[in-house]
Design an enzyme around this catalytic site. Structure first.
Site, PDB file in Angstrom:
ATOM      1  N   GLU A 107      -3.646   7.972  -5.015  1.00 17.43           N
ATOM      2  CA  GLU A 107      -4.141   7.370  -6.663  1.00 17.43           C
ATOM      3  C   GLU A 107      -5.637   7.443  -7.405  1.00 17.43           C
ATOM      4  OE1 GLU A 107      -4.372   3.341  -5.956  1.00 17.43           O
ATOM      5  OE2 GLU A 107      -2.547   2.784  -5.482  1.00 17.43           O
TER       6      GLU A 107
ATOM      7  N   HIS B  59      -1.763   0.660 -10.219  1.00 16.24           N
ATOM      8  CA  HIS B  59      -2.216  -0.021  -9.225  1.00 16.24           C
ATOM      9  C   HIS B  59      -2.965  -1.396 -10.012  1.00 16.24           C
ATOM     10  CE1 HIS B  59      -4.006  -0.528  -4.648  1.00 16.24           C
ATOM     11  NE2 HIS B  59      -4.522  -2.462  -5.421  1.00 16.24           N
TER      12      HIS B  59
ATOM     13  N   ARG C 252       1.219  -0.840  -0.190  1.00 17.61           N
ATOM     14  CA  ARG C 252      -0.201  -0.152   0.623  1.00 17.61           C
ATOM     15  C   ARG C 252       0.523   1.240  -0.123  1.00 17.61           C
ATOM     16  NH1 ARG C 252      -4.024  -2.704  -2.042  1.00 17.61           N
ATOM     17  NH2 ARG C 252      -5.147  -2.959  -1.100  1.00 17.61           N
TER      18      ARG C 252
HETATM   19  C1  8YV Z   1      -6.550  -4.385  -5.982  1.00 18.48           C
HETATM   20  C2  8YV Z   1      -5.756  -4.301  -4.203  1.00 18.48           C
HETATM   21  O1  8YV Z   1      -6.633  -5.599  -7.736  1.00 18.48           O
HETATM   22  O2  8YV Z   1      -6.737  -7.186  -3.815  1.00 18.48           O
HETATM   23  C3  8YV Z   1      -6.121  -6.233  -3.408  1.00 18.48           C
HETATM   24  O3  8YV Z   1      -5.738  -5.074  -2.411  1.00 18.48           O
HETATM   25  O4  8YV Z   1      -4.424  -3.417  -3.804  1.00 18.48           O
HETATM   26  C4  8YV Z   1      -6.067  -4.950  -5.938  1.00 18.48           C
HETATM   27  O5  8YV Z   1      -5.361  -5.781  -5.964  1.00 18.48           O
HETATM   28  C5  8YV Z   1      -7.117  -3.653  -6.125  1.00 18.48           C
HETATM   29  O6  8YV Z   1      -7.100  -2.079  -5.658  1.00 18.48           O
HETATM   30  C6  8YV Z   1      -9.344  -3.558  -6.746  1.00 18.48           C
HETATM   31  O7  8YV Z   1      -9.747  -3.021  -5.641  1.00 18.48           O
END
Ligand code: 8YV
Length: 321
Positions: A266, A285, A237
């Site tokens: 983002e 992302h 993150r």
């Molecule tokens: C998500 C992600 O696909 O799964 C997570 O925590 O960071 C990503 O893989 C994306 O954020 C969609 O919600």
């Protein structure tokens, strides 16, 4: 009558499954998030919602949603949701673990090699017509083979990443909130204090979720401790990193380069200093973005909603320990 909010456009076969259990209100855009006002309006009589990280689930949403039974987050991370608050209202929160593990590890690996071998810079050079001749050190990068690789966050994605290192004869160190001896044995990984990880790694890969403990973990002091030729990769993150400190570290040569799939804000502000740096590779992302995995994530959300609305336990509820 169940009412299900879907905050992004999803393929018809998934929508059909939800329509079999209730009325579906879907925001018909796949790249633009549902406006907050519209979400707050729609959630008033909703019993379920399928959301992405763009939707912040806070007290305002919970107050507006007296009938809500389940929130299915299309992500493994859930820092967009105030889980204790939601759980205290008897609402189930679910996420999408496991189905995205390998895909996300693959993106981390892709970023690591892309940065190490300066692929983005080299590709731009060719595209710009600058390729005049071969040079002994033209885009000379860094070897992964025999390197020390430090993994911060040895959850499922960290482990999948470590498994992929096998063919490269690397030494693997890791730091995690808890030590896991089985993992150490299976992966040949060495548990080290955070500072040791910083000081001895040639590559540092952050897979950590955002928690109060991990927020700003990679700050000025951390970058100062890293090797000057280290490469830093973040697939966890954005807020785990102090981006000002990262920019300074790259500018001052405290570290060599970085690859980021996640950022504090983002999408990134186009004035962000990282965007003008050749030694920073940024992708939007896309950790879990393979077609198969995105289908699996949506299916898991649909399954969780279906189960909870049928008074059964969700497959993947978020239970804070
Ligand atoms: C998500 C992600 O696909 O799964 C997570 O925590 O960071 C990503 O893989 C994306 O954020 C969609 O919600």
């Amino acid at each position: 009558m169940e009412k299900i909010i879907v905050s992004r456009s999803i393929p018809q076969p998934f929508k059909d499954q939800l329509e079999a259990i209730g009325q579906v209100e879907m925001w018909d855009e796949s790249l633009i998030p549902m406006p907050r006002n519209q979400f707050l309006e729609a959630i008033k009589d909703a019993t379920a919602c399928l959301i992405t990280l763009s939707e912040k689930i806070d007290s305002e949403v919970i107050k507006a949603a007296p009938k809500l039974k389940v929130i299915a987050n299309m992500a493994v991370g859930f820092d967009n949701i105030d889980v204790p608050l939601v759980n205290s209202k008897g609402i189930t929160v679910t996420n999408t673990p496991d189905v995205l593990t390998e895909t996300t590890a693959e993106l981390g690996f892709t970023l690591m090699l892309t940065v190490a071998r300066r692929i983005v810079e080299a590709e731009k050079y060719v595209q710009n017509g600058e390729w005049q001749s071969w040079g002994p050190y033209l885009f000379a990068g860094k070897d992964l083979s025999n390197a020390n690789v430090g993994i911060y966050g040895m959850g499922e994605i960290g482990k999948a990443f470590a498994r992929r290192l096998k063919g490269f004869d690397t030494k693997i160190m890791y730091h995690n909130r808890s030590r896991n001896k089985d993992t150490e044995k299976a992966l040949g990984a060495l548990y080290v204090p955070f500072d040791t990880l910083l000081e001895h790694s040639d590559f540092i890969i952050c897979t950590a979720p955002l928690t109060e403990e991990t927020r700003n973990k990679f700050n000025a002091q951390a970058f100062e401790k890293m090797k000057n030729d280290a490469i830093f990769i973040n697939i966890g993150r954005g807020a785990v990193v102090d981006e000002e400190a990262l920019v300074y570290a790259l500018q001052e040569g405290q570290i060599a380069a970085c690859g980021l799939d996640v950022l504090r804000e983002e999408p990134i502000d186009m004035a962000h200093p990282l965007l003008s740096m050749d030694n920073a590779v940024i992708v939007p992302h896309i950790g879990s973005a393979s077609v198969t995995t995105r289908n699996r994530m949506i299916q898991l959300c649909v399954d969780n909603i279906t189960l909870v609305l049928n008074n059964q336990y969700a497959k993947t509820p978020v239970n804070l320990k």
